[in-house]
Design an enzyme around this catalytic site. Structure first.
Site, short mmCIF file in Angstrom:
data_model
loop_
_atom_site.label_atom_id
_atom_site.label_comp_id
_atom_site.label_asym_id
_atom_site.label_seq_id
_atom_site.Cartn_x
_atom_site.Cartn_y
_atom_site.Cartn_z
N HIS A 228 -17.76 -10.63 4.63
CA HIS A 228 -17.77 -10.07 3.28
C HIS A 228 -17.48 -11.11 2.21
O HIS A 228 -17.51 -10.80 1.03
CB HIS A 228 -16.76 -8.92 3.18
CG HIS A 228 -15.32 -9.33 3.24
ND1 HIS A 228 -14.59 -9.33 4.41
CD2 HIS A 228 -14.47 -9.76 2.28
CE1 HIS A 228 -13.35 -9.73 4.16
NE2 HIS A 228 -13.26 -10.00 2.87
N ASP A 256 -17.88 -8.18 10.66
CA ASP A 256 -17.36 -8.91 9.50
C ASP A 256 -17.18 -10.38 9.88
O ASP A 256 -16.08 -10.89 10.00
CB ASP A 256 -16.03 -8.31 9.02
CG ASP A 256 -15.67 -8.79 7.62
OD1 ASP A 256 -16.47 -9.53 7.01
OD2 ASP A 256 -14.58 -8.42 7.13
N GLY A 335 -7.63 -12.80 -0.67
CA GLY A 335 -7.77 -14.25 -0.57
C GLY A 335 -7.51 -14.77 0.83
O GLY A 335 -7.94 -15.86 1.19
N SER A 337 -8.76 -13.32 3.39
CA SER A 337 -9.95 -12.96 4.16
C SER A 337 -10.60 -14.18 4.80
O SER A 337 -10.75 -15.23 4.18
CB SER A 337 -10.98 -12.28 3.26
OG SER A 337 -10.62 -10.95 3.01
N SER A 352 -10.27 -9.81 8.54
CA SER A 352 -11.23 -8.91 7.91
C SER A 352 -10.58 -8.21 6.73
O SER A 352 -10.85 -8.52 5.58
CB SER A 352 -11.75 -7.88 8.92
OG SER A 352 -12.60 -6.95 8.30
#
Length: 393
Positions: A228, A256, A335, A337, A352
């Protein structure tokens, strides 16, 4: 988190490519925590990992050593019993203190085999294969999952856990019925709506336009991160503002994950950082069982540790469903992620999303690393293969 900004960051896709370089940060504790002397790794783990485990799990150095030793032993035993038990294998998990390996069996006659391997047998009604099949029914009925945040297999309770939004338990049970899953195989729970951990403000390790995410693990040609965080073709820059790479493959929602191919001016290393000068070196990617300790590194909150709660979780984000995630009790924030998940010196996955934050605690999910490698035909860089595969002398 700004939902509009998340949408702008988009979906990433990956491919393989050039020689890479983004030095992943390392593990260290809060400034007030006692540091483990350099060079005194516990049971094969870097001192910084030991320090983070001491801080977040409330363990002393002896307890950390015992836990890591048990977890490495448990990983081998689980691999063995999963093969030997076949359809009767019901899953495995470590006790809360990490001292005992529990293995579920659907056939009471197999309990002796589990004891002989040094684990504690738990006789259950369903093998993990049956639970996974029931979860697949739910995945296929995802469009009917109104007011449901996600679902996952919980081997410890030998059931599927459905996460209904607060006050929407009835809607959760309607989803279970429409999916054709027996009610007795389901445990209903409620929790906050998971969200993606993406942000648009300062800090490394990499940026996509105005958005910031975190590097996962070094692979030949680049690094893996969360899908993402960017679309295929999106360009990345490092903390210094210089162009770094490009998204070559990605999947989100559904999965993801993403692969970023770095340019010839960038080098990736088989390490994970805590942004304070410490590093954890990556030796492989053997999956640890539920209940194992695990640490996460991200560009917003640094290193945080906890335990693995469940595998094969499906999560409903505002942007869509993601399946095959691993659920943990580790906190994370926007952030973080795409950041690394590591247990001992073994890579586990990339961040994720989840719920909560690191002030109050929360639940975070990660995309397993081995699926990312297999789906994209990528090779993880490790301390063993780094020189040969990166072309270094």
């Amino acid at each position: 988190m700004d939902r509009r900004r998340l949408t702008a960051i988009g979906v990433v896709v990956a491919a393989v490519g050039a020689a890479a370089a983004v030095t992943l940060p390392s593990f260290a504790g809060d400034s007030g925590a006692p540091r483990v002397p350099a060079g005194q790794a516990v049971e094969g783990a870097d001192p910084q990992v030991v320090e983070a485990l001491r801080r977040d799990l409330g363990l002393d150095e002896t307890q950390v050593a015992a836990r890591l030793k048990t977890e490495r032993w448990a990983t081998g035993v689980v691999d063995q019993l999963r093969t030997e038990l076949g359809a009767d294998y019901g899953g495995s998990w470590l006790s809360a203190d990490g001292s005992q390996l529990n293995v579920a069996v659907a056939d009471p006659a197999e309990a002796a085999r589990v004891r002989a391997a040094g684990a504690v047998p738990k006789v259950v009604e369903r093998g993990v294969g049956q639970l996974d099949a029931l979860k697949t029914r739910m995945d296929r009925s995802a469009a009917r999952a109104q007011q449901v945040s996600g679902w996952y297999v919980d081997v410890a309770s030998n059931s599927l856990v459905v996460l209904a939004q607060p006050g929407a338990e009835a809607a959760g049970w309607r989803f279970v019925a429409r999916a054709g899953v027996p009610r007795q195989a389901v445990r209903m729970a409620t929790e906050e709506q998971p969200r993606l951990f993406a942000d648009v403000r300062g800090g490394e390790p990499f940026f996509v336009g105005a958005g910031r995410c975190s590097v996962g693990f070094a692979v030949v040609g680049g690094y893996v991160t969360a899908g993402h965080c960017g679309r295929v073709g999106a360009r990345t820059s490092g903390a210094d503002g210089e162009l770094q790479g490009v998204f070559r493959s990605s999947s989100f929602p559904g999965d993801d994950w993403a692969f970023v191919q770095v340019n010839s001016n960038t080098r990736v290393l088989p390490e994970v950082t805590d942004f304070r000068g410490g590093i954890a070196r990556v030796a492989g990617s053997r999956e640890v069982p539920a209940g194992s300790s695990i640490c996460r590194s991200g560009s917003t909150t640094g290193v945080r540790c906890g335990t693995v709660q469940a595998r094969n979780a499906t999560v409903r984000y505002p942007e869509g469903l993601v399946s095959g995630l691993v659920r943990t009790n580790v906190c994370a924030e926007p952030g973080d992620s795409g950041g690394s998940w590591i247990s001992g010196n073994q890579a586990q996955g990339v961040t994720s999303g989840g719920s909560g934050d690191c002030a109050r605690g929360g639940t975070t999910f990660y995309q397993p690393i081995n699926e990312i490698l297999q789906r994209n035909n990528l090779t993880l860089l490790t301390t063993q293969n780094f020189r040969a595969l990166s072309g270094q002398r």
